[in-house]
Every structure is written in structure tokens, then in C-alpha cells.
Motif scaffolding. Structure first.
Motif, PDB file in Angstrom:
ATOM      1  N   ALA A 175       0.825  -1.203   0.000  1.00  0.00           N
ATOM      2  CA  ALA A 175       0.000   0.000   0.000  1.00  0.00           C
ATOM      3  C   ALA A 175       0.863   1.259   0.000  1.00  0.00           C
ATOM      4  N   ALA A 176       1.952   1.235   0.763  1.00  0.00           N
ATOM      5  CA  ALA A 176       2.854   2.390   0.787  1.00  0.00           C
ATOM      6  C   ALA A 176       3.439   2.642  -0.590  1.00  0.00           C
ATOM      7  N   LEU A 177       3.841   1.588  -1.281  1.00  0.00           N
ATOM      8  CA  LEU A 177       4.388   1.740  -2.632  1.00  0.00           C
ATOM      9  C   LEU A 177       3.341   2.283  -3.592  1.00  0.00           C
ATOM     10  N   LYS A 178       2.126   1.750  -3.529  1.00  0.00           N
ATOM     11  CA  LYS A 178       1.088   2.192  -4.456  1.00  0.00           C
ATOM     12  C   LYS A 178       0.729   3.660  -4.247  1.00  0.00           C
ATOM     13  N   LEU A 179       0.744   4.130  -3.007  1.00  0.00           N
ATOM     14  CA  LEU A 179       0.471   5.546  -2.763  1.00  0.00           C
ATOM     15  C   LEU A 179       1.548   6.425  -3.389  1.00  0.00           C
ATOM     16  N   LYS A 180       2.805   5.983  -3.297  1.00  0.00           N
ATOM     17  CA  LYS A 180       3.885   6.735  -3.943  1.00  0.00           C
ATOM     18  C   LYS A 180       3.729   6.712  -5.460  1.00  0.00           C
ATOM     19  N   GLU A 181       3.521   5.514  -6.016  1.00  0.00           N
ATOM     20  CA  GLU A 181       3.459   5.341  -7.472  1.00  0.00           C
ATOM     21  C   GLU A 181       2.302   6.109  -8.096  1.00  0.00           C
ATOM     22  N   THR A 182       1.137   5.989  -7.505  1.00  0.00           N
ATOM     23  CA  THR A 182      -0.075   6.457  -8.189  1.00  0.00           C
ATOM     24  C   THR A 182      -0.557   7.826  -7.738  1.00  0.00           C
ATOM     25  N   SER A 183      -0.210   8.235  -6.507  1.00  0.00           N
ATOM     26  CA  SER A 183      -0.867   9.407  -5.928  1.00  0.00           C
ATOM     27  C   SER A 183       0.087  10.477  -5.422  1.00  0.00           C
ATOM     28  N   LEU A 199      -7.598  -9.945   0.839  1.00  0.00           N
ATOM     29  CA  LEU A 199      -8.878  -9.244   0.755  1.00  0.00           C
ATOM     30  C   LEU A 199      -8.714  -7.762   1.068  1.00  0.00           C
ATOM     31  N   ARG A 200      -7.869  -7.445   2.046  1.00  0.00           N
ATOM     32  CA  ARG A 200      -7.670  -6.035   2.408  1.00  0.00           C
ATOM     33  C   ARG A 200      -7.007  -5.255   1.268  1.00  0.00           C
ATOM     34  N   ILE A 201      -6.026  -5.866   0.603  1.00  0.00           N
ATOM     35  CA  ILE A 201      -5.340  -5.121  -0.451  1.00  0.00           C
ATOM     36  C   ILE A 201      -6.246  -4.968  -1.669  1.00  0.00           C
ATOM     37  N   ALA A 202      -7.152  -5.906  -1.882  1.00  0.00           N
ATOM     38  CA  ALA A 202      -8.119  -5.743  -2.974  1.00  0.00           C
ATOM     39  C   ALA A 202      -8.986  -4.514  -2.740  1.00  0.00           C
ATOM     40  N   SER A 203      -9.455  -4.330  -1.508  1.00  0.00           N
ATOM     41  CA  SER A 203     -10.247  -3.137  -1.178  1.00  0.00           C
ATOM     42  C   SER A 203      -9.409  -1.878  -1.325  1.00  0.00           C
ATOM     43  N   PHE A 204      -8.156  -1.945  -0.886  1.00  0.00           N
ATOM     44  CA  PHE A 204      -7.266  -0.788  -0.969  1.00  0.00           C
ATOM     45  C   PHE A 204      -7.032  -0.381  -2.424  1.00  0.00           C
ATOM     46  N   TYR A 205      -6.849  -1.346  -3.313  1.00  0.00           N
ATOM     47  CA  TYR A 205      -6.567  -1.009  -4.712  1.00  0.00           C
ATOM     48  C   TYR A 205      -7.686  -0.177  -5.326  1.00  0.00           C
ATOM     49  N   ARG A 206      -8.924  -0.539  -5.036  1.00  0.00           N
ATOM     50  CA  ARG A 206     -10.030   0.261  -5.577  1.00  0.00           C
ATOM     51  C   ARG A 206      -9.972   1.682  -5.032  1.00  0.00           C
ATOM     52  N   MET A 207      -9.709   1.810  -3.741  1.00  0.00           N
ATOM     53  CA  MET A 207      -9.649   3.134  -3.133  1.00  0.00           C
ATOM     54  C   MET A 207      -8.497   3.958  -3.687  1.00  0.00           C
ATOM     55  N   ASN A 229      -6.910   3.793  -6.513  1.00  0.00           N
ATOM     56  CA  ASN A 229      -7.141   4.207  -7.891  1.00  0.00           C
ATOM     57  C   ASN A 229      -7.989   5.478  -7.925  1.00  0.00           C
ATOM     58  N   ALA A 230      -9.058   5.484  -7.130  1.00  0.00           N
ATOM     59  CA  ALA A 230      -9.921   6.669  -7.065  1.00  0.00           C
ATOM     60  C   ALA A 230      -9.177   7.858  -6.463  1.00  0.00           C
ATOM     61  N   LEU A 231      -8.351   7.601  -5.450  1.00  0.00           N
ATOM     62  CA  LEU A 231      -7.574   8.670  -4.827  1.00  0.00           C
ATOM     63  C   LEU A 231      -6.601   9.280  -5.831  1.00  0.00           C
ATOM     64  N   SER A 232      -5.952   8.449  -6.610  1.00  0.00           N
ATOM     65  CA  SER A 232      -5.016   8.938  -7.615  1.00  0.00           C
ATOM     66  C   SER A 232      -5.697   9.882  -8.588  1.00  0.00           C
ATOM     67  N   GLY A 259      -5.411  14.226  -9.224  1.00  0.00           N
ATOM     68  CA  GLY A 259      -4.914  14.728 -10.497  1.00  0.00           C
ATOM     69  C   GLY A 259      -3.832  13.895 -11.149  1.00  0.00           C
ATOM     70  N   PHE A 260      -3.695  12.608 -10.729  1.00  0.00           N
ATOM     71  CA  PHE A 260      -2.684  11.726 -11.302  1.00  0.00           C
ATOM     72  C   PHE A 260      -3.332  10.719 -12.247  1.00  0.00           C
ATOM     73  N   ASN A 261      -2.504  10.072 -13.059  1.00  0.00           N
ATOM     74  CA  ASN A 261      -2.950   8.962 -13.892  1.00  0.00           C
ATOM     75  C   ASN A 261      -2.383   7.684 -13.283  1.00  0.00           C
ATOM     76  N   PRO A 262      -3.209   6.880 -12.626  1.00  0.00           N
ATOM     77  CA  PRO A 262      -2.676   5.705 -11.939  1.00  0.00           C
ATOM     78  C   PRO A 262      -2.073   4.664 -12.879  1.00  0.00           C
ATOM     79  N   ASP A 263      -2.441   4.708 -14.150  1.00  0.00           N
ATOM     80  CA  ASP A 263      -1.926   3.723 -15.098  1.00  0.00           C
ATOM     81  C   ASP A 263      -0.539   4.073 -15.626  1.00  0.00           C
ATOM     82  N   GLU A 264      -0.164   5.340 -15.560  1.00  0.00           N
ATOM     83  CA  GLU A 264       1.114   5.788 -16.108  1.00  0.00           C
ATOM     84  C   GLU A 264       1.815   6.708 -15.113  1.00  0.00           C
TER      85      GLU A 264
END
Length: 344
Positions: free
Chosen positions: A218-226, A311-319, A321-324, A328-333
Motif C-alpha cells: 500500500a505504501a508503494l502504491k500511494l507513492k506510485e499512483t498518488s 482481501l484487504r489489499i483488494a479493497s485498498f486497490y479500488r480506493m 485508484n480513485a484517490l489517484s 490529479g494523477f494517472n494511476p496507469d502511467e
């Protein structure tokens, strides 16, 4: 990212169906000739999956498990030696199976006598070809730079490997229901966390035991996407020096996976909320959490403690993505990142 994360349940179902015989054979082989040591080879999200492997293998099988340091081979060309009478198991985890330093390290361990098991999404990759036992993730193409379904399937692959090896009844019984539970978890509403992190610049991600891996992810995804600096801690480790910076309004996201680890996460989150932190806690046991002004509970499904992190990380991923998108970020790039990182 949203679409691919939503496919995790289907990806896990494909992995289980495709690898059922290979897992059974591998489990029997490991029971017949148990390794004295397990070495994991991975980077990025895959290395967070390796954290999960460490806790699962050491807890359910009692075999010491350590993460290989790629630079010992790729930079220093150090020789690696394995016990010929009881060679280690090398578990390599990768989405692409192409990173040069991973391949060099796995080759060196294999040459020293280790058995190589590869959890890899690209079953035509050099890593898959190198492995003694390739276990294709079967997650399908993953276009978003931010790995999601491949990470969850890697965790599921580790859980299935450990179940086949240990024959643990609870873990084995929990695996068939995992795809449906992942779909249900992805649908849970964590909008409160998205809103609460909208203007954040730093936060702590807290879990423990089997759950530490998803705090790291989760820490990595917040850096990468948001563009949000998150730092992952065990609920035990955070009680040391890091706890000093958690003051009024500081954001904390906790992942309660149940059991003793979950109870400790709940306690730390309650402590942080009492000192004025802005705490979000994903828990399937809301009645076990004392209300506090700064504490917001996020919905989570009850599950076996070893399965709950998926299960927890699945819920986090949806959140996230929306946060990103809302930040104002593009979570895919993500800026400056590519899908395949060819480190040496």
C-alpha cells in the motif's frame, strides 16, 4: 488499474485451476526432502509478496526464509554456496520475469544446487524457462504500470504453495472461497479513506505478521499512483522511534487481518487516535474497536488470518485508484516508471 484490480478474483481462480497438479507434486516433493532454508528473489511489489512468503513459511513450516540481495551477484559477483545435502528452495516472484539482476541471482542459486520455483505472470519469460518448477500466475495481461492482480495472485500462489507443502487444514479450506471473497472485497466502499487522504502528504501504513506485506504494498502504491509518501510499519515496530511523529492530524491507515496480529493493529490504531491522529482502520471486527473522534472504520470481510491480507489489499486497490484520479494523477502511467524495470 481499476479494471485490472477488479480481475483479481478471476485471476486467482485461473491460477488455482492451472497449477493444481504442479502444486500437489511440489508439496509432496518438499515434504519428502525439506529444504533447510528458503530464499526469495523479488523486487518491488513482488518483494512485498516475498514478505508474505516469509511469514507464511516460517509460521506454518518452521523453515527460515530470507530475501536474496541481488547486488551481491549483479554488483559484487560474490559466489553463492548451498548445502549439497540439504539444498535451499529458491522462490522467485516476478510479473515480467525479465529483470537482469533477478535472473543472474536465480541462475547463481540454481548453479549452487537450489531448487527454483518461479511465480511468474509471463510463462514464456527467461525466469519461467529457468525455473525447475514454474507456476504461471495466469493473471493475464497487466497494462497499468501499477501491479495489482499480479500481486494478489502472487500472494494466492504463495498461500497455495504453503498449503500444499504444510497440508495445513485451515489454510487449505480457505483457498477455494478466495476468488469470490476477492470480488466482494473489491466492491467494499472505502471512500472515507479516499476523502481523508485527499490533501495528505505523508502517512503510516500499519499491519503485522501476514499483513505486513500489504502495508508495504500500500505504501508503494500511494507513492506510485498518488504522489503521496506512505511508510509501512509493523504495529510492533511503529511503537519504537516512528511513533514520535504521529501527532494531531497525522494520517494512519491500519489493516486488521484478525487473530493476535489484528488485535495489536487495533490497539495501535486506537492509541494513535487518542493522541489526535487521523486514523482509518480496515477491520472485520468493528465491535472490538473503541470509538474515538479521530478513528474511522473501513469495512472488511472476515477471513482466515492468512487469507485476510489478500482481501484487504483488494479493497485498498479500488480506493487508491480513485484517490489517484482525485489528486490529479494517472494511476496507469506513473511519472518516470515503466512496466518492466530492468535493474542490473
Amino acid at each position: 488499474m481499476h479494471r485490472e484490480a477488479a480481475e483479481a478474483g478471476a485471476a486467482v481462480a485461473r491460477f488455482m485451476a492451472h497449477n493444481v497438479q504442479a502444486l500437489a507434486d511440489l508439496g509432496a516433493r518438499l515434504r519428502a526432502a525439506p529444504p533447510a532454508l528458503v530464499l526469495t528473489c523479488a523486487r518491488g511489489s513482488s518483494d512485498h509478496a516475498a514478505t508474505y512468503a516469509k511469514y507464511m513459511i516460517e509460521t506454518l513450516l518452521g523453515v527460515p526464509t530470507a530475501s536474496a540481495a541481488f547486488s551481491t551477484v549483479s554488483l559484487y559477483d560474490a559466489p553463492l554456496r548451498a548445502d549439497g545435502a540439504n539444498p535451499p528452495l529458491c522462490i522467485a516472484i516476478s510479473q515480467s520475469g525479465h529483470s537482469p539482476d533477478m535472473l543472474a541471482t536465480v541462475e547463481r542459486y540454481k548453479a549452487s544446487g537450489a531448487m527454483v520455483v518461479a511465480l511468474v505472470n509471463n510463462d514464456q519469460s527467461p525466469l519461467a524457462q529457468l525455473a525447475d518448477v514454474p507456476l504461471p500466475l495466469c493473471a493475464g495481461p497487466e497494462i497499468s504500470v501499477a501491479a495489482t492482480k499480479s500481486f494478489i495472485t502472487s500472494l494466492a500462489g504463495i498461500a497455495a504453495l504453503v498449503a500444499a507443502w504444510s497440508q495445513d487444514e485451515a489454510l487449505t479450506a480457505a483457498l477455494p472461497g478466495l476468488p469470490v471473497a476477492l470480488d466482494q472485497s473489491f466492491a467494499l466502499d472505502w471512500q472515507a479513506a479516499q476523502a481523508g487522504l485527499q490533501e495528505a502528504t505523508n502517512l503510516f501504513l500499519i499491519s503485522r505478521g501476514y499483513g505486513l506485506s500489504i502495508a508495504q504494498e500500500a505504501a508503494l502504491k500511494l507513492k506510485e499512483t498518488s504522489g503521496l509518501h506512505g511508510e509501512a510499519f509493523s504495529s510492533a515496530e511503529v511503537r519504537h522511534g516512528p511513533m514520535a511523529i504521529v501527532r494531531d492530524g497525522f494520517p494512519v491507515l491500519g489493516f486488521d487481518i484478525g487473530g493476535q496480529a489484528g488485535a495489536d493493529v487495533r490497539q495501535v490504531c486506537a492509541d494513535f487516535a487518542e493522541r489526535g491522529a487521523q486514523v482509518f482502520l480496515a477491520t472485520a471486527e468493528p465491535d472490538a474497536v473503541a470509538a474515538a473522534p479521530g478513528l474511522t472504520l473501513l469495512p472488511a470481510l472476515a477471513a482466515d488470518e492468512a487469507i485476510a491480507p489478500l482481501l484487504r489489499i483488494a479493497s485498498f486497490y479500488r480506493m487508491v485508484n480513485a484517490l489517484s484520479l482525485s489528486r490529479g494523477f494517472n494511476p496507469d502511467e506513473p511519472p518516470f516508471l515503466a512496466k518492466v524495470t530492468r535493474t542490473r
